[in-house]
Design a protein around this motif. Structure first.
Motif, PDB file in Angstrom:
ATOM      1  N   GLY A 142      -3.756  -5.546  -0.649  1.00  0.00           N
ATOM      2  CA  GLY A 142      -4.623  -5.558  -1.824  1.00  0.00           C
ATOM      3  C   GLY A 142      -5.478  -6.796  -1.939  1.00  0.00           C
ATOM      4  N   TRP A 161       0.694  -7.053   7.762  1.00  0.00           N
ATOM      5  CA  TRP A 161       0.175  -6.362   6.573  1.00  0.00           C
ATOM      6  C   TRP A 161      -0.087  -7.320   5.412  1.00  0.00           C
ATOM      7  N   GLU A 173      -6.355  -4.221   2.806  1.00  0.00           N
ATOM      8  CA  GLU A 173      -6.032  -2.861   2.363  1.00  0.00           C
ATOM      9  C   GLU A 173      -4.539  -2.695   2.112  1.00  0.00           C
ATOM     10  N   ASP A 201      -3.652  -8.339   5.410  1.00  0.00           N
ATOM     11  CA  ASP A 201      -4.572  -7.202   5.498  1.00  0.00           C
ATOM     12  C   ASP A 201      -5.019  -6.824   4.091  1.00  0.00           C
ATOM     13  N   PHE A 227       0.819  -1.206   0.000  1.00  0.00           N
ATOM     14  CA  PHE A 227       0.000   0.000   0.000  1.00  0.00           C
ATOM     15  C   PHE A 227       0.858   1.264   0.000  1.00  0.00           C
ATOM     16  N   VAL A 258      -1.133  -1.910  -4.829  1.00  0.00           N
ATOM     17  CA  VAL A 258      -2.291  -2.649  -4.308  1.00  0.00           C
ATOM     18  C   VAL A 258      -3.480  -2.583  -5.250  1.00  0.00           C
ATOM     19  N   SER A 259      -3.441  -1.640  -6.195  1.00  0.00           N
ATOM     20  CA  SER A 259      -4.574  -1.460  -7.096  1.00  0.00           C
ATOM     21  C   SER A 259      -4.103  -0.857  -8.403  1.00  0.00           C
TER      22      SER A 259
END
Length: 368
Positions: free
Chosen positions: A201, A193, A198, A196, A99, A123-124
Motif C-alpha cells: 500500500g 512485498w 501494491e 512493493d 494486499f 492496503v486501501s
C-alpha cells in the motif's frame, strides 16, 4: 512439614487438571511471508492454541518454517480454500502481504471463520470497507494485531489520560521506526512485498504510520480527525526504490493535534508515545517504561517514573485476545486497538495521508 507435601501435590494436580481441560483454539495460518509469523508458531507451543493448518504455496518457505518449529508438512496446503476444507479452523491468522488480507476475509467470512490480520487492516480504504462489510454480513470477528497493543505502558497512559490527571489532551506524538527493512535484515520473502507499493500500500507510511493512527483513535475515543496532512520522502532509494521510507502525518482534531512520525531511516528502533495535556504530559518510552510529568511554573515539573509488568491476560498476547474474543470470554471496546471500528478509521487516515503526500495538500475528512 508432613502436611505441606500432600498440599503441594494437590495444587499441582489442580493446575495440571486445569491445563488438561483447556480446549485449544484451532488456528489456520494464511501465508508465511510476514516477518511476524514466528509469533503464531510460538503460540502453538501453548496448551490453548493449536495450528491445525497452513496455507502456503511456497513449499521451500513452508518446509523451512516446518523444520524450524517442528510442524508436520501434512498440515501445509497450497490454497486457503483447501486448508479450510481439510482442517476446519475456528480462526485464521493472516501472515502474508497486506494486499491479501481482503482475499482471506472473502474466503473465510462466508464460512463463518474468524480472522485476525497483522497491521494494518488493508492496503486501501476500499479493501478495508469490503472486508468490514463481509465481516458484519457473516457475523465474524475481524481483528487487527499491533505490537503496541500489548504494551503495558500504553495501557497505563490511556488510564492516566482518562483519569484527568494531565488535563484535556492538546497534542499526541507517536514515533515508530527503525533503520529500514533491508538494513535490519528481514527475510527476502518479507522484504519483497514490504517494499512493493501494491502489496504493502506504501512504504513507511503504511508500515509504521498505522501505529500512530491506531493509537490516536484509541486514546481519543474514536474521534475523527478534521484534516490529515502528510509529507513523505524517499531518503534511501537504493534500498527502497518503489516506496516512501520517511513519513510525517499531522492529524487535526477539534481540540487537539496528533503528529505521527514513521521512518525506515532511524539508527535505533523506536516505538514511543507522548501525550501532552493542559497540566502535564505522559511519555511511554517503550513497552514497559512510563514517565508522567506534572507542570510546575514555566518550565519546571515533577516527574514520576514507572516500570510496568506485562498487561494482564488476555491482553498480554494477540492470540490470547483472539481466543477470548472468539470464545466470547471478552468483548473488545468499540475503539480498542484490535477493533474493526478503530481500524476502519485508521484506513481512512492512511488513505487521506497518501492523498495528501501525493498532492501536497491537506485532506479534510467528511463528517459522519
Amino acid at each position: 512439614m508432613k502436611k505441606s507435601i500432600p498440599f503441594l501435590f494437590l495444587i499441582f494436580g489442580l493446575l495440571s487438571s486445569a491445563f488438561s481441560q483447556v480446549v485449544p483454539l484451532k488456528i489456520g495460518v494464511a501465508g508465511l511471508h510476514h516477518g511476524h509469523v514466528g509469533w503464531v508458531f510460538e503460540a502453538n507451543e501453548r496448551p490453548d492454541v493449536e495450528i491445525v493448518g497452513i496455507a502456503e504455496p511456497n513449499r521451500e518457505l513452508a518446509e523451512r518454517y516446518a523444520k524450524q518449529h517442528g510442524i508436520s508438512m501434512d498440515i501445509v496446503f497450497d490454497s486457503l480454500e483447501e486448508m479450510l476444507e481439510k482442517t476446519k479452523p475456528e480462526a485464521v491468522t493472516g501472515f502474508g502481504a497486506t494486499f491479501h488480507h481482503l482475499e482471506i476475509v472473502q474466503i473465510c467470512a462466508p464460512r463463518g471463520i474468524h480472522v485476525m490480520v497483522e497491521k494494518p487492516l488493508a492496503v486501501s480504504l476500499a479493501h478495508a470497507q469490503e472486508m468490514a462489510q463481509l465481516a458484519r454480513q457473516h457475523e465474524i470477528h475481524l481483528l487487527t494485531n499491533y505490537e503496541t497493543s500489548w504494551y503495558a505502558s500504553n495501557e497505563k497512559a490511556y488510564e492516566i489520560l482518562h483519569s484527568g490527571q494531565i488535563g484535556e489532551t492538546r497534542k499526541v506524538v507517536v514515533r515508530d521506526g527503525h533503520r529500514g527493512p533491508k538494513k535490519i535484515g528481514v527475510g527476502s520473502e518479507f522484504l519483497e512485498w514490504l517494499t512493493d507499493p501494491e502489496l504493502n500500500g506504501a512504504g513507511a507510511l503504511m508500515d509504521f504510520g498505522c501505529y500512530g493512527a491506531n493509537l490516536s483513535t484509541w486514546l481519543l475515543d474514536g474521534q475523527r480527525p478534521v484534516s490529515v496532512t502528510a509529507v513523505t520522502q524517499q531518503l534511501n532509494p537504493a534500498d527502497n526504490p518503489k516506496v516512501d521510507d520517511e513519513a510525517t502525518i499531522i492529524l487535526t482534531y477539534p481540540n487537539s493535534q496528533t503528529i505521527i512520525e514513521a521512518s525506515w531511516n532511524w539508527p535505533i528502533g523506536i516505538k514511543d508515545l507522548a501525550i501532552y495535556g493542559l497540566t502535564g504530559a505522559i511519555f511511554a518510552d517503550d513497552g514497559s517504561h512510563l514517565r508522567v510529568r506534572m507542570a510546575e511554573g514555566y518550565s519546571g515539573f515533577s516527574e514520576e517514573k514507572m516500570e510496568l509488568l506485562e498487561r494482564s491476560r488476555p491482553y498480554d498476547d494477540p492470540f490470547s485476545v483472539l481466543l477470548a474474543v472468539v470464545r466470547r470470554e471478552t468483548q473488545l471496546g468499540q475503539f480498542d486497538p484490535y477493533s474493526l471500528e478503530n481500524n476502519l478509521l485508521v484506513m481512512e487516515i492512511l488513505q487521506a495521508a497518501k492523498e495528501s503526500a501525493e498532492t501536497g495538500k491537506t485532506v479534510f475528512l467528511s463528517k459522519k
